[in-house]
Write a protein that holds these residues in place. Sequence first.
Motif, PDB file in Angstrom:
ATOM      1  N   VAL A 250       0.835  -1.198   0.000  1.00  0.00           N
ATOM      2  CA  VAL A 250       0.000   0.000   0.000  1.00  0.00           C
ATOM      3  C   VAL A 250       0.872   1.251   0.000  1.00  0.00           C
ATOM      4  O   VAL A 250       1.843   1.335   0.749  1.00  0.00           O
ATOM      5  CB  VAL A 250      -0.935   0.022   1.233  1.00  0.00           C
ATOM      6  N   LEU A 251       0.529   2.209  -0.874  1.00  0.00           N
ATOM      7  CA  LEU A 251       1.182   3.520  -0.924  1.00  0.00           C
ATOM      8  C   LEU A 251       0.208   4.577  -0.437  1.00  0.00           C
ATOM      9  O   LEU A 251      -1.001   4.440  -0.636  1.00  0.00           O
ATOM     10  CB  LEU A 251       1.565   3.884  -2.363  1.00  0.00           C
ATOM     11  N   GLU A 252       0.728   5.617   0.195  1.00  0.00           N
ATOM     12  CA  GLU A 252      -0.116   6.770   0.530  1.00  0.00           C
ATOM     13  C   GLU A 252       0.431   7.994  -0.205  1.00  0.00           C
ATOM     14  O   GLU A 252       1.625   8.275  -0.163  1.00  0.00           O
ATOM     15  CB  GLU A 252      -0.138   7.034   2.034  1.00  0.00           C
ATOM     16  N   VAL A 253      -0.444   8.730  -0.870  1.00  0.00           N
ATOM     17  CA  VAL A 253      -0.047   9.910  -1.630  1.00  0.00           C
ATOM     18  C   VAL A 253       0.066  11.095  -0.674  1.00  0.00           C
ATOM     19  O   VAL A 253      -0.906  11.458  -0.005  1.00  0.00           O
ATOM     20  CB  VAL A 253      -1.061  10.218  -2.741  1.00  0.00           C
ATOM     21  N   ALA A 254       1.249  11.684  -0.586  1.00  0.00           N
ATOM     22  CA  ALA A 254       1.467  12.823   0.307  1.00  0.00           C
ATOM     23  C   ALA A 254       0.820  14.079  -0.273  1.00  0.00           C
ATOM     24  O   ALA A 254       0.512  14.163  -1.470  1.00  0.00           O
ATOM     25  CB  ALA A 254       2.962  13.051   0.532  1.00  0.00           C
ATOM     26  N   THR A 255       0.636  15.073   0.597  1.00  0.00           N
ATOM     27  CA  THR A 255      -0.040  16.300   0.164  1.00  0.00           C
ATOM     28  C   THR A 255       0.735  17.058  -0.903  1.00  0.00           C
ATOM     29  O   THR A 255       0.149  17.728  -1.750  1.00  0.00           O
ATOM     30  CB  THR A 255      -0.278  17.224   1.374  1.00  0.00           C
ATOM     31  N   ASP A 256       2.081  16.974  -0.837  1.00  0.00           N
ATOM     32  CA  ASP A 256       2.899  17.709  -1.802  1.00  0.00           C
ATOM     33  C   ASP A 256       3.503  16.792  -2.857  1.00  0.00           C
ATOM     34  O   ASP A 256       4.505  17.111  -3.472  1.00  0.00           O
ATOM     35  CB  ASP A 256       4.005  18.488  -1.090  1.00  0.00           C
ATOM     36  N   SER A 257       2.876  15.638  -3.075  1.00  0.00           N
ATOM     37  CA  SER A 257       3.381  14.694  -4.072  1.00  0.00           C
ATOM     38  C   SER A 257       3.109  15.204  -5.484  1.00  0.00           C
ATOM     39  O   SER A 257       2.116  15.883  -5.755  1.00  0.00           O
ATOM     40  CB  SER A 257       2.717  13.333  -3.872  1.00  0.00           C
ATOM     41  N   ASN A 258       4.002  14.845  -6.392  1.00  0.00           N
ATOM     42  CA  ASN A 258       3.816  15.184  -7.805  1.00  0.00           C
ATOM     43  C   ASN A 258       2.636  14.439  -8.425  1.00  0.00           C
ATOM     44  O   ASN A 258       2.184  14.780  -9.521  1.00  0.00           O
ATOM     45  CB  ASN A 258       5.082  14.847  -8.600  1.00  0.00           C
ATOM     46  N   TRP A 259       2.151  13.408  -7.742  1.00  0.00           N
ATOM     47  CA  TRP A 259       1.055  12.611  -8.297  1.00  0.00           C
ATOM     48  C   TRP A 259      -0.307  13.265  -8.092  1.00  0.00           C
ATOM     49  O   TRP A 259      -1.275  12.875  -8.734  1.00  0.00           O
ATOM     50  CB  TRP A 259       1.038  11.225  -7.646  1.00  0.00           C
ATOM     51  N   VAL A 260      -0.410  14.217  -7.153  1.00  0.00           N
ATOM     52  CA  VAL A 260      -1.700  14.832  -6.853  1.00  0.00           C
ATOM     53  C   VAL A 260      -2.241  15.526  -8.102  1.00  0.00           C
ATOM     54  O   VAL A 260      -1.545  16.327  -8.736  1.00  0.00           O
ATOM     55  CB  VAL A 260      -1.573  15.838  -5.688  1.00  0.00           C
TER      56      VAL A 260
ATOM     57  N   THR B  50       0.615  -3.365 -10.918  1.00  0.00           N
ATOM     58  CA  THR B  50      -0.793  -3.162 -11.250  1.00  0.00           C
ATOM     59  C   THR B  50      -1.508  -2.561 -10.051  1.00  0.00           C
ATOM     60  O   THR B  50      -1.265  -2.965  -8.908  1.00  0.00           O
ATOM     61  CB  THR B  50      -1.453  -4.509 -11.612  1.00  0.00           C
ATOM     62  N   ILE B  51      -2.392  -1.593 -10.284  1.00  0.00           N
ATOM     63  CA  ILE B  51      -3.168  -0.985  -9.205  1.00  0.00           C
ATOM     64  C   ILE B  51      -4.439  -1.799  -8.999  1.00  0.00           C
ATOM     65  O   ILE B  51      -5.283  -1.888  -9.895  1.00  0.00           O
ATOM     66  CB  ILE B  51      -3.510   0.477  -9.518  1.00  0.00           C
ATOM     67  N   ALA B  52      -4.568  -2.399  -7.806  1.00  0.00           N
ATOM     68  CA  ALA B  52      -5.753  -3.195  -7.491  1.00  0.00           C
ATOM     69  C   ALA B  52      -6.912  -2.301  -7.071  1.00  0.00           C
ATOM     70  O   ALA B  52      -8.058  -2.539  -7.455  1.00  0.00           O
ATOM     71  CB  ALA B  52      -5.437  -4.199  -6.382  1.00  0.00           C
TER      72      ALA B  52
ATOM     73  N   CYS C 250      -1.184  -1.700  -4.483  1.00  0.00           N
ATOM     74  CA  CYS C 250      -0.420  -2.133  -5.662  1.00  0.00           C
ATOM     75  C   CYS C 250      -0.184  -3.635  -5.621  1.00  0.00           C
ATOM     76  O   CYS C 250       0.037  -4.218  -4.555  1.00  0.00           O
ATOM     77  CB  CYS C 250       0.925  -1.412  -5.718  1.00  0.00           C
ATOM     78  N   PHE C 251      -0.186  -4.234  -6.783  1.00  0.00           N
ATOM     79  CA  PHE C 251       0.059  -5.666  -6.924  1.00  0.00           C
ATOM     80  C   PHE C 251       1.234  -5.873  -7.865  1.00  0.00           C
ATOM     81  O   PHE C 251       1.314  -5.247  -8.917  1.00  0.00           O
ATOM     82  CB  PHE C 251      -1.190  -6.361  -7.479  1.00  0.00           C
ATOM     83  N   GLY C 252       2.155  -6.740  -7.475  1.00  0.00           N
ATOM     84  CA  GLY C 252       3.298  -7.043  -8.331  1.00  0.00           C
ATOM     85  C   GLY C 252       4.259  -7.964  -7.613  1.00  0.00           C
ATOM     86  O   GLY C 252       4.014  -8.390  -6.478  1.00  0.00           O
ATOM     87  N   SER C 253       5.357  -8.277  -8.282  1.00  0.00           N
ATOM     88  CA  SER C 253       6.370  -9.120  -7.640  1.00  0.00           C
ATOM     89  C   SER C 253       7.086  -8.304  -6.564  1.00  0.00           C
ATOM     90  O   SER C 253       7.040  -7.069  -6.555  1.00  0.00           O
ATOM     91  CB  SER C 253       7.375  -9.621  -8.674  1.00  0.00           C
TER      92      SER C 253
ATOM     93  N   ARG D 147       3.865 -17.830 -18.232  1.00  0.00           N
ATOM     94  CA  ARG D 147       3.128 -17.125 -17.191  1.00  0.00           C
ATOM     95  C   ARG D 147       3.279 -15.625 -17.423  1.00  0.00           C
ATOM     96  O   ARG D 147       4.390 -15.097 -17.453  1.00  0.00           O
ATOM     97  CB  ARG D 147       3.642 -17.504 -15.814  1.00  0.00           C
ATOM     98  N   ILE D 148       2.161 -14.934 -17.600  1.00  0.00           N
ATOM     99  CA  ILE D 148       2.160 -13.486 -17.834  1.00  0.00           C
ATOM    100  C   ILE D 148       1.678 -12.822 -16.552  1.00  0.00           C
ATOM    101  O   ILE D 148       0.469 -12.793 -16.267  1.00  0.00           O
ATOM    102  CB  ILE D 148       1.253 -13.111 -19.024  1.00  0.00           C
ATOM    103  N   LEU D 149       2.608 -12.286 -15.758  1.00  0.00           N
ATOM    104  CA  LEU D 149       2.266 -11.662 -14.485  1.00  0.00           C
ATOM    105  C   LEU D 149       1.929 -10.192 -14.706  1.00  0.00           C
ATOM    106  O   LEU D 149       2.681  -9.463 -15.346  1.00  0.00           O
ATOM    107  CB  LEU D 149       3.441 -11.778 -13.507  1.00  0.00           C
ATOM    108  N   GLY D 150       0.767  -9.770 -14.200  1.00  0.00           N
ATOM    109  CA  GLY D 150       0.341  -8.376 -14.364  1.00  0.00           C
ATOM    110  C   GLY D 150       0.169  -8.026 -15.830  1.00  0.00           C
ATOM    111  O   GLY D 150       0.792  -7.074 -16.320  1.00  0.00           O
TER     112      GLY D 150
END
Length: 736
Positions: A590-600, A616-618, A644-647, A715-718
């Motif tokens: 699990v990720l948390e988006v910060a208030t000053d993140s570039n992703w906002v 992959t985002i679940a 998030c889902f992945g190896s 096997r195709i993961l994600g």
Amino acid sequence: MIHLPPLIYDLGIILVVGALVTLLFKKLRQPLVLGYLVAGFLVSQHFPWLPTIQDKASVQTWAEIGVIFLLFGLGLEFSFKKLVKVGGSAGFTAVFEVVFMVGLGYLVGRLIGWNSIDSLFMGGVLSISSTTIIVRAFQELNMKGQRFVELVFGILIVEDIVAVLLLVLLPSLAMSEGLNMGSLFTVTLRMVFFILLWFVVGIFLLPIFLRKIRSLLEEETTLIVSIGLCLMMVAISSLAGFSPALGAFVMGSLLAETQEGHHIEKLISPVKNLFAAVFFVSVGTMIDPNVIINQPGLILLLTFVTIFGKFISTYLGALFSGQSRKISMQSGMSLAQIGEFSFIIAALGTTLKVTSDFIYPLAVAVSAVTTFTTPYMIKSSGYLSEKLDSLLPDKIKNLLDNYKKSFQQSGDRSVGSLIVEALGMKIILNVVVILALTFGFKKYAAVYLQQLLPDFRYVNGLSLMLCMIFSVPFFWGLVKGRPSKKASQDVDAIARLRRLIAGVTIARILLGIFLLSVMVAQFVSIKAASGAIIGAVLVMSVLGYRYGEKVYKFFEGEFLSNLTEKDREEIAKRDEITQLALPWDASISVLEVATDSNWVGCSLRDLKFKESFGVTIASVVRAGRRFFAPSGDFVLWPYDKIVCFGSEQELADLNHKIEAYKNDTKWVEAESPKYQMGSFVVENEESYLGKTIRESGIREARKILVVCIERGAQRILGPSAGTVLQAGDLVWFVSE
């Protein structure tokens, strides 16, 4: 004209000036603590060009509340288990360094003509490093993950605990108007007893109380309950003769062991930050520029003592605890500064009027200089370590290498270490409870009974009998309690302990008789004590045989259950995620988006998670609402939790890239996602045969997220949205 109370006027000045100065310091990438101190100087009488605070007494009260919340917040970040996990090396190094620096500061103070109290407080000021400054330096230099960094963080944890003890010890020693080993030992013993007693009482009662009211706890009620508990312990600590800061720290550390600990820490953070700002600004008003201007030589001397003393003490402490020469050198150069706790110690001495006024300005000046030198020292520590290593004679190198290897060698443990591990904590906690009951009944119960039964001649005898009845289970645990669960799982340790059982049992019985004698002596005269002790032993034996074991096991079971409640909850959460375990290397985090993140404000399609990070985002959790399998148009907001889902390697790379991009998005603990795993085989008659995952609309129709496709041996993961579904494909998916 409406009258405005001076306190509101002062708070307005403090917060406005504090905000402007700290914004400037944030822009200059300097510690905010120094910004608060500068703001305090600007609103003080020493700087007449800005409005000055008027009601100093009220602001001082708010500042004291700030210290309480600072220590409460520190306690919430701390846990007794964390102290155990830092390891013996970090613990030994921290204690060695603090003792060394207190002694060095005291010696330097006496040599330059200071009195003993000023010298002792200066030693305390110079002994505590700044967690804020060090963390900032490590982030800027991108040094997280290096081996010495873990040791430094462990040392800082122990240093913070020692700093709390110094806040209690130093004023007590100063008030006693003398510095002697007797006073030091007495104050330390009382403080340790207080902490252990409330550890036992708190771990037993707090989780039970919180479980009873858990269904009623919302953000508002949780905040009020936690602050109420904090101030209650502050009052108890003050009544017991200790500083309010100790009580706040103890309650914070007790709440940290509960399931609500993390939630309370987040809720209390804004309150703590507000009052902490008021505190640091108020202590900034005590900066006297004349002291700094008139004594540059003294500032340089104390700066040299700080840098050299903390470097050499940490270096030697780490070496003595079995660390390598390079790690010891890097750790020593990382900790060569002072910071926020040093200000609190110096301000405490000034506020209590037990130290001279020049101590605090000197502490601020030394902190300012060492703040600027810290990044350069950390950056050059690797080079200097290699340089120093090349200058050491081979004999010294071999001696140090052999010493380090001796810590890595495994062998039979000593008898003493076996006994301490198996029975040590059990004996200590039972002794603390027995002594608390003894003195509690003597001081409170006996007085109450005397008032209740003024004509009854045997009040002391009745008090003694009641005290014995209440303490029977703990005497049973002291004398007959079984070894700890960890020691019981070590077959060799149990075999060795069985050979020592006679001696150990006799020692425990003698300790029990001694404590019973202390109890009896509190209620009867010395003349009658000898006979009373024999009778008390007989009564205690009968009571212990009748119900001691049963009651003690109830208390012990409840205590251990409460102590491990938080760990069991975390294990359950991990197990819930583990139930999604696939027949390949894959994980969910699990990720948390910060208030000053570039992703906002960016959509998932713009961020190109799959292309950029391979994961992959679940789902995305926002304000308690979960958006499962969000589309590419989904826009991220601050505080969104991205599942998030992945190896494991992909998730590790994602974390590394996030730190490299410096967008302040961070990994956090979050509520475990409630998902289930399933699979199906694509048949020839399926409507989406030969279509891509996007074209098939399978995500929207079935409300699932495709996480893997098994196609024969491949096997195709994600898989991407453009992957074409073929007959015979085994499609693995996650759904709510």
